[in-house]
Write a protein that holds these residues in place. Structure first.
Motif, PDB file in Angstrom:
ATOM      1  N   PHE A  78       7.661  -7.460  -8.469  1.00  0.00           N
ATOM      2  CA  PHE A  78       7.073  -6.754  -7.327  1.00  0.00           C
ATOM      3  C   PHE A  78       5.837  -7.530  -6.903  1.00  0.00           C
ATOM      4  CE2 PHE A  78       6.272  -4.710 -11.453  1.00  0.00           C
ATOM      5  CZ  PHE A  78       4.952  -5.060 -11.642  1.00  0.00           C
ATOM      6  N   GLN A  79       5.277  -7.129  -5.778  1.00  0.00           N
ATOM      7  CA  GLN A  79       4.078  -7.821  -5.307  1.00  0.00           C
ATOM      8  C   GLN A  79       2.865  -7.411  -6.144  1.00  0.00           C
ATOM      9  OE1 GLN A  79       3.657  -8.197  -0.844  1.00  0.00           O
ATOM     10  NE2 GLN A  79       4.874  -6.328  -1.024  1.00  0.00           N
ATOM     11  N   VAL A  80       1.987  -8.356  -6.374  1.00  0.00           N
ATOM     12  CA  VAL A  80       0.720  -8.044  -7.036  1.00  0.00           C
ATOM     13  C   VAL A  80      -0.387  -8.592  -6.135  1.00  0.00           C
ATOM     14  CG1 VAL A  80      -0.652  -8.215  -9.142  1.00  0.00           C
ATOM     15  CG2 VAL A  80       1.822  -8.270  -9.293  1.00  0.00           C
ATOM     16  N   LEU A  81      -1.158  -7.685  -5.557  1.00  0.00           N
ATOM     17  CA  LEU A  81      -2.155  -8.081  -4.562  1.00  0.00           C
ATOM     18  C   LEU A  81      -3.498  -7.422  -4.841  1.00  0.00           C
ATOM     19  CD1 LEU A  81       0.030  -7.449  -1.356  1.00  0.00           C
ATOM     20  CD2 LEU A  81      -0.460  -9.682  -2.366  1.00  0.00           C
ATOM     21  N   THR A  82      -4.548  -8.048  -4.342  1.00  0.00           N
ATOM     22  CA  THR A  82      -5.845  -7.365  -4.349  1.00  0.00           C
ATOM     23  C   THR A  82      -5.831  -6.376  -3.181  1.00  0.00           C
ATOM     24  OG1 THR A  82      -6.818  -8.977  -2.863  1.00  0.00           O
ATOM     25  CG2 THR A  82      -7.090  -9.398  -5.223  1.00  0.00           C
ATOM     26  N   ALA A  83      -6.771  -5.436  -3.201  1.00  0.00           N
ATOM     27  CA  ALA A  83      -6.839  -4.451  -2.106  1.00  0.00           C
ATOM     28  C   ALA A  83      -7.018  -5.176  -0.775  1.00  0.00           C
ATOM     29  CB  ALA A  83      -7.991  -3.483  -2.357  1.00  0.00           C
ATOM     30  N   GLU A  84      -7.859  -6.194  -0.769  1.00  0.00           N
ATOM     31  CA  GLU A  84      -8.141  -6.932   0.466  1.00  0.00           C
ATOM     32  C   GLU A  84      -6.878  -7.610   1.000  1.00  0.00           C
ATOM     33  OE1 GLU A  84     -11.297  -9.715  -0.029  1.00  0.00           O
ATOM     34  OE2 GLU A  84     -11.468 -10.099   2.122  1.00  0.00           O
ATOM     35  N   ALA A  85      -6.132  -8.247   0.096  1.00  0.00           N
ATOM     36  CA  ALA A  85      -4.900  -8.937   0.513  1.00  0.00           C
ATOM     37  C   ALA A  85      -3.851  -7.931   0.989  1.00  0.00           C
ATOM     38  CB  ALA A  85      -4.353  -9.756  -0.658  1.00  0.00           C
ATOM     39  N   PHE A  86      -3.788  -6.795   0.318  1.00  0.00           N
ATOM     40  CA  PHE A  86      -2.825  -5.761   0.723  1.00  0.00           C
ATOM     41  C   PHE A  86      -3.137  -5.255   2.125  1.00  0.00           C
ATOM     42  CE2 PHE A  86      -1.632  -1.298   1.135  1.00  0.00           C
ATOM     43  CZ  PHE A  86      -0.278  -1.365   0.864  1.00  0.00           C
ATOM     44  N   LEU A  87      -4.423  -4.966   2.368  1.00  0.00           N
ATOM     45  CA  LEU A  87      -4.814  -4.454   3.685  1.00  0.00           C
ATOM     46  C   LEU A  87      -4.569  -5.499   4.767  1.00  0.00           C
ATOM     47  CD1 LEU A  87      -8.124  -2.682   2.597  1.00  0.00           C
ATOM     48  CD2 LEU A  87      -6.056  -1.538   3.403  1.00  0.00           C
ATOM     49  N   ALA A  88      -4.864  -6.761   4.432  1.00  0.00           N
ATOM     50  CA  ALA A  88      -4.654  -7.842   5.410  1.00  0.00           C
ATOM     51  C   ALA A  88      -3.171  -7.989   5.743  1.00  0.00           C
ATOM     52  CB  ALA A  88      -5.216  -9.147   4.854  1.00  0.00           C
ATOM     53  N   LYS A  89      -2.335  -7.789   4.733  1.00  0.00           N
ATOM     54  CA  LYS A  89      -0.897  -7.980   4.925  1.00  0.00           C
ATOM     55  C   LYS A  89      -0.239  -6.822   5.674  1.00  0.00           C
ATOM     56  CE  LYS A  89       3.143  -9.504   2.336  1.00  0.00           C
ATOM     57  NZ  LYS A  89       3.682  -9.925   1.056  1.00  0.00           N
ATOM     58  N   TYR A  90      -0.679  -5.597   5.403  1.00  0.00           N
ATOM     59  CA  TYR A  90       0.041  -4.432   5.952  1.00  0.00           C
ATOM     60  C   TYR A  90      -0.740  -3.614   6.976  1.00  0.00           C
ATOM     61  CZ  TYR A  90       3.412  -5.405   2.316  1.00  0.00           C
ATOM     62  OH  TYR A  90       4.357  -6.022   1.535  1.00  0.00           O
ATOM     63  N   PHE A  91      -2.034  -3.824   7.083  1.00  0.00           N
ATOM     64  CA  PHE A  91      -2.808  -2.955   7.982  1.00  0.00           C
ATOM     65  C   PHE A  91      -3.601  -3.715   9.034  1.00  0.00           C
ATOM     66  CE2 PHE A  91      -1.747  -0.148   4.544  1.00  0.00           C
ATOM     67  CZ  PHE A  91      -1.521   1.058   5.175  1.00  0.00           C
ATOM     68  N   ARG A  92      -3.370  -5.003   9.202  1.00  0.00           N
ATOM     69  CA  ARG A  92      -4.098  -5.728  10.254  1.00  0.00           C
ATOM     70  C   ARG A  92      -3.130  -6.464  11.148  1.00  0.00           C
ATOM     71  NH1 ARG A  92      -8.781  -7.627   6.176  1.00  0.00           N
ATOM     72  NH2 ARG A  92      -9.692  -5.591   5.940  1.00  0.00           N
TER      73      ARG A  92
END
Lengths: 139, 68
Positions: free
Chosen positions: A125-139
């Motif tokens: 599965f994906q392993v991301l930091t909060a920042e990377a997750f937000l950048a990928k799915y919420f920006r």
């Protein structure tokens, strides 16, 4: 999307020294779909150890308001953690990864780069930091 | 009657996202007065502390399970 945030996400969001990305992650989760979370008892214990009582109460109230049930570790088959232990993860990280796989999470979110985020090849599965997750799915 | 409808619609929405956001906002308001800043050193320290706590717990659990 099912997420399993690591204890440090909650500690940085609810603790007195906030990290913006972790707070924004919990905001995004609070907005409901597409994000939902699962959490296990050991993660709750880790958060409790690192937060002041009032902050820990807020953390529990946050989980309750989202109707997130706490999964007991006894229900997580040992083999899930052992698989990651065999891949060289430390016991604590191996359990967390095994738990994420067991619940069918699409993403494990952690600020621990050294042991988790920097080794995506170890996880199904994906392993991301909060920042990377937000950048990928919420920006 | 109107009350019953309100209750039904609130239940239909499922988890109380507004309440969750309210908890986060209240907690932030409390912390704003303390005005602490997370330094990279402190961040590393917290991550390391979580790791120590977690590994100590699971090392014993896995060892007990495998009988080693």
């Amino acid at each position: 999307m099912l997420l399993t945030p690591d204890a440090n996400e909650y500690i940085f969001a609810f603790g007195p020294e906030p990290k913006a990305s972790c707070g924004l992650l919990l905001d995004a989760i609070a907005k409901g779909p597409p994000c939902a979370i699962r959490i296990c008892r050991p993660t709750v214990a880790e958060v409790r150890k690192h937060l002041a009582p009032q902050d820990f109460r807020d953390f529990l109230a946050y989980l309750q308001s989202l109707e997130v049930a706490i999964d007991e570790e006894e229900f997580v088959p040992y083999e899930f953690g052992a698989n990651f232990l065999a891949r060289g993860l430390k016991p604590g990280d191996a359990f967390l990864a095994g738990y994420a796989e067991w619940v069918g999470a699409q993403c494990l979110i952690s600020e621990n780069r050294k042991d988790l985020v920097d080794h995506p090849e170890l996880f199904p599965f994906q392993v991301l930091t909060a920042e990377a997750f937000l950048a990928k799915y919420f920006r | 009657m109107a009350k019953a409808t309100d209750k039904k619609s609130r239940h239909a929405r499922g988890p109380d996202a507004r309440k969750a956001r309210g908890i986060l906002e209240k907690m932030r308001a409390r912390h704003r007065s303390e005005a602490k800043t997370l330094t990279p050193e402190r961040e590393e320290e917290i991550i390391a502390s979580v790791k120590r706590f977690r590994n100590a717990y699971w090392e014993a659990k896995f060892a007990a399970h495998t009988g080693r």
